[in-house]
Design a protein around this motif. Sequence first.
Motif, short mmCIF file in Angstrom:
data_model
loop_
_atom_site.label_atom_id
_atom_site.label_comp_id
_atom_site.label_asym_id
_atom_site.label_seq_id
_atom_site.Cartn_x
_atom_site.Cartn_y
_atom_site.Cartn_z
N ARG A 52 13.37 5.47 6.24
CA ARG A 52 13.40 6.93 6.10
C ARG A 52 13.93 7.59 7.38
N SER A 53 13.49 7.13 8.54
CA SER A 53 13.98 7.68 9.81
C SER A 53 15.44 7.30 10.05
N ALA A 54 15.83 6.10 9.64
CA ALA A 54 17.20 5.63 9.88
C ALA A 54 18.24 6.43 9.12
N PRO A 71 14.92 6.71 0.23
CA PRO A 71 14.70 5.68 1.23
C PRO A 71 13.23 5.33 1.46
N SER A 72 12.38 5.61 0.50
CA SER A 72 10.93 5.38 0.69
C SER A 72 10.53 3.95 0.35
N ASP A 73 11.23 2.99 0.90
CA ASP A 73 10.95 1.58 0.65
C ASP A 73 9.69 1.18 1.42
N PRO A 74 8.63 0.79 0.73
CA PRO A 74 7.38 0.47 1.42
C PRO A 74 7.47 -0.76 2.33
N HIS A 75 8.45 -1.61 2.10
CA HIS A 75 8.61 -2.80 2.94
C HIS A 75 9.44 -2.50 4.20
N GLU A 134 0.83 -1.19 0.00
CA GLU A 134 0.00 0.00 0.00
C GLU A 134 0.87 1.25 0.00
N GLY A 135 0.45 2.25 -0.74
CA GLY A 135 1.13 3.54 -0.74
C GLY A 135 2.29 3.66 -1.71
N VAL A 136 2.55 2.65 -2.51
CA VAL A 136 3.65 2.70 -3.47
C VAL A 136 3.08 3.01 -4.86
N TYR A 195 22.10 -1.93 1.24
CA TYR A 195 20.66 -1.81 1.00
C TYR A 195 20.24 -2.91 0.04
N ARG A 196 19.33 -3.74 0.50
CA ARG A 196 18.70 -4.77 -0.32
C ARG A 196 17.23 -4.41 -0.37
N ALA A 197 16.82 -3.86 -1.48
CA ALA A 197 15.46 -3.34 -1.63
C ALA A 197 14.41 -4.33 -1.14
#
Length: 177
Positions: free
Chosen positions: A100-102, A91-95, A73-75, A129-131
């Motif tokens: 984003r905070s990190a 950094p907007s990875d939905p999973h 949701e949201g992607v 980073y592993r998407a």
Amino acid sequence: MPAAALLLAEGSKDLLGAVLQTGGGRATSLRAAQVRYVPGRSITVQYSADVRGDDGRRSRETLVASAGGEHPEGVAVMAADGIEVAVWRFPSDPHLPGLRSAVASQRVGALLTSHGAEPGAVQVRTRAYRAGRRAVVEVTGGSNRIYLKVVRPGRVAALHELHVALAAHVTVPRSLG
């Protein structure tokens, strides 16, 4: 899997271009940097993109396109050649909702301070980073350094318990929770 041909072809630049335009930019170059393929189920391609913003500034960004499976949701979901593709910018990875905070220096600066570091400027560096799977972020401030391992929310407790259990037997970084 037809999506593999789509996501690894030259035309993928057009597909990802729509996502960049919503943020005010366009890709001047794009290359597949990492591919995760689950035979018969899904493919996720992580791209390294040189981006020129509407203001003329240039940056290097990570973009991700994923086909197959359910889209979170949201992607943003694009369609090309009858294939639905979820697309996002790092950094907007939905999973990985904590990512984003990190990578936000102000947020992690407060985290460092809450664990005894002197307040001050911090540097944030994404080490891995592993998407859709995980990320490791290094945070330094003064003489203090911590590593944040960002995983899917359902994996946090198990990862923490594993670190605690291993610490009794081998040298592992102390988990802060």
